[in-house]
Scaffold this active site. Sequence first.
Site, mmCIF file in Angstrom:
data_model
loop_
_atom_site.group_PDB
_atom_site.id
_atom_site.type_symbol
_atom_site.label_atom_id
_atom_site.label_comp_id
_atom_site.label_asym_id
_atom_site.label_seq_id
_atom_site.Cartn_x
_atom_site.Cartn_y
_atom_site.Cartn_z
ATOM 1 C CE LYS A 22 -1.825 1.356 4.067
ATOM 2 N NZ LYS A 22 -1.606 2.805 4.379
ATOM 3 C CG ASP A 304 3.367 1.653 9.254
ATOM 4 O OD1 ASP A 304 3.640 1.691 8.012
ATOM 5 O OD2 ASP A 304 3.065 2.414 10.390
HETATM 6 C C1 EPZ Z 1 3.921 7.057 6.149
HETATM 7 O O1 EPZ Z 1 3.038 8.048 6.876
HETATM 8 C C2 EPZ Z 1 3.083 5.955 6.092
HETATM 9 N N1 EPZ Z 1 2.106 5.991 5.081
HETATM 10 C C3 EPZ Z 1 2.584 5.372 7.617
HETATM 11 O O2 EPZ Z 1 2.079 4.068 7.452
HETATM 12 C C4 EPZ Z 1 3.782 5.169 8.235
HETATM 13 O O3 EPZ Z 1 3.371 4.829 9.779
HETATM 14 C C5 EPZ Z 1 4.689 6.414 8.307
HETATM 15 O O4 EPZ Z 1 5.078 7.033 6.846
HETATM 16 C C6 EPZ Z 1 5.920 6.186 9.246
HETATM 17 O O5 EPZ Z 1 6.685 5.302 8.612
HETATM 18 C C7 EPZ Z 1 2.178 6.089 3.905
HETATM 19 O O6 EPZ Z 1 3.143 5.933 3.434
HETATM 20 C C8 EPZ Z 1 1.010 6.416 3.224
HETATM 21 P P1 EPZ Z 1 5.779 10.658 8.355
HETATM 22 P P2 EPZ Z 1 3.642 9.807 6.812
HETATM 23 O O7 EPZ Z 1 5.723 11.949 7.341
HETATM 24 O O8 EPZ Z 1 4.244 10.099 5.501
HETATM 25 C C9 EPZ Z 1 5.473 13.891 11.826
HETATM 26 C C10 EPZ Z 1 0.060 2.632 7.947
HETATM 27 O O9 EPZ Z 1 -0.219 2.082 8.772
HETATM 28 N N2 EPZ Z 1 5.213 14.834 10.549
HETATM 29 O O10 EPZ Z 1 6.858 9.806 8.053
HETATM 30 O O11 EPZ Z 1 2.434 10.420 7.150
HETATM 31 C C11 EPZ Z 1 4.456 13.059 11.720
HETATM 32 O O12 EPZ Z 1 3.210 13.603 12.630
HETATM 33 C C12 EPZ Z 1 0.568 4.248 7.804
HETATM 34 O O13 EPZ Z 1 0.257 2.209 6.713
HETATM 35 C C13 EPZ Z 1 5.131 16.372 10.885
HETATM 36 O O14 EPZ Z 1 5.332 16.646 12.067
HETATM 37 O O15 EPZ Z 1 4.518 9.740 7.878
HETATM 38 C C14 EPZ Z 1 4.896 11.739 12.467
HETATM 39 O O16 EPZ Z 1 4.915 11.971 13.895
HETATM 40 C C15 EPZ Z 1 0.294 4.806 9.307
HETATM 41 N N3 EPZ Z 1 5.151 17.229 9.953
HETATM 42 C C16 EPZ Z 1 6.221 11.848 11.884
HETATM 43 O O17 EPZ Z 1 6.722 13.073 11.343
HETATM 44 C C17 EPZ Z 1 5.232 16.791 8.558
HETATM 45 O O18 EPZ Z 1 4.945 17.637 7.539
HETATM 46 C C18 EPZ Z 1 6.553 10.809 10.881
HETATM 47 O O19 EPZ Z 1 5.528 11.134 9.851
HETATM 48 C C19 EPZ Z 1 4.954 15.334 8.296
HETATM 49 C C20 EPZ Z 1 5.398 14.488 9.181
#
Ligand code: EPZ
Length: 416
Positions: A22, A304
């Site tokens: 996904k 995850d």
């Molecule tokens: C991706 O989400 C995945 N989703 C998530 O999988 C996964 O848990 C996550 O990466 C971490 O590996 C997809 O790929 C569609 P991040 P993403 O930006 O990109 C903070 C699942 O279960 N952050 O790496 O949203 C954020 O709040 C899903 O399949 C900011 O602060 O994750 C988090 O605490 C859940 N500002 C951390 O960074 C931003 O602009 C990591 O988030 C962006 C993120």
Amino acid sequence: MDRMLIQSGYQLNGHVKTSGAKNAALPILFSTLLAEGEHTFTNVPLLKDIESTADLLASLGCTTKRDGNTFSVHVEKLTSFEASYELVRKMRASILCLGPILAKYGEAVVSLPGGCAIGTRPIDLHLDAMKSLGATIELKEGYVLAKAKKLKGATVLFEKTTVGGTENLMMAATLAEGTTIIENAAKEPEIVNLGNYLNKMGAKVSGHGTGVIRIEGVEKLHAATHEIMADRIEAGTLLIAGAITGGDVTVENCRPEDLEALILKMKDCGFKIDTTATTMRVHPLAKWDATDISTAPHPLFPTDLQAQFMALMTVANGTSIISETVFENRFMHVTELMRLGADITPKTQVAVVRGRPGGLTAAPVMATDLRASASLVLAGLVAKGETLVNRIYHLDRGYENLEGKLGQLGAKVTRV
Ligand code: EPZ
């Protein structure tokens, strides 16, 4: 039928294949907005989130076609540059259309995604990255209004590792003028898969999979074809399903190299794990020890898989300290596991799990998010009696036919 009934007492044995990932498919599907023509993908999983992405692409003027696990996207001139709240609220990953639309058409209107069960999930790093490439960003009535006559390459240092932020910036940079360097880039395997597809479209991306990604902007990209990589999170979930029932399970068409952290932790617990380039096998073990985990960006323990691993620790020998350092609220499964008799003390971003072999008893529980649902299904396999998991639709966002796959291994899991 959004409930799942799980009978305990069945050992899982045999071979099972993972579906396409996904979290690789979603960014790649949005990257099609960078190039007109017919993009064709194989090994695309049949998931709710893929359907939501198809709806969003259609709302922008693309046509999508699915034939089994083959999925094609035909992109002409977009009829709209707006990703509406209606669509974005169903799937936060829709924010990944921002970079491609902005880079190709010079303006994008994307609804702010809003939070979700596991945290506030801000997109500030995505927006700062677009500003670094010269875009103007305005927030109005819950929407991001982004404008840029022509994006200009820049060096962007992410103060926090972000998978989506890295993906959005990679895609936007492919059509920017000049070179973009991304520092503290996310290194997830799904980022490598996206970079490989962008290069098939004629982009010039290098270093993807390392902390520094370099993108040389080009004039134009063209449609291409690609096979979506195997889902490492599903593979890890299936391996834990075999382990928690004391079974002998081989997960096929997966990539153990992407799951080093999980494999090491399961070996810490005493499991014998054999791997080849495309398979992982867990051998039967009646009792296993607890071990501590701390989630972090790849290649460390994936957030995850935290909920699924916690289920395994609730019936381990000893105490496991589980730290969730990526999301601020990813312990929604804890109270539900406690309903099954698990002995867990949740604190902020740390949970202390006092494992007790055979210590779970069936009860009705409620799924709150995608990976929490998987955790409850795994616990249900060994919670004495019949566990009913409510709101199982969360599972359908990220697992293709999980009950069929578990059933194939000997589990008694049905939708009711
Ligand atoms: C991706 O989400 C995945 N989703 C998530 O999988 C996964 O848990 C996550 O990466 C971490 O590996 C997809 O790929 C569609 P991040 P993403 O930006 O990109 C903070 C699942 O279960 N952050 O790496 O949203 C954020 O709040 C899903 O399949 C900011 O602060 O994750 C988090 O605490 C859940 N500002 C951390 O960074 C931003 O602009 C990591 O988030 C962006 C993120």
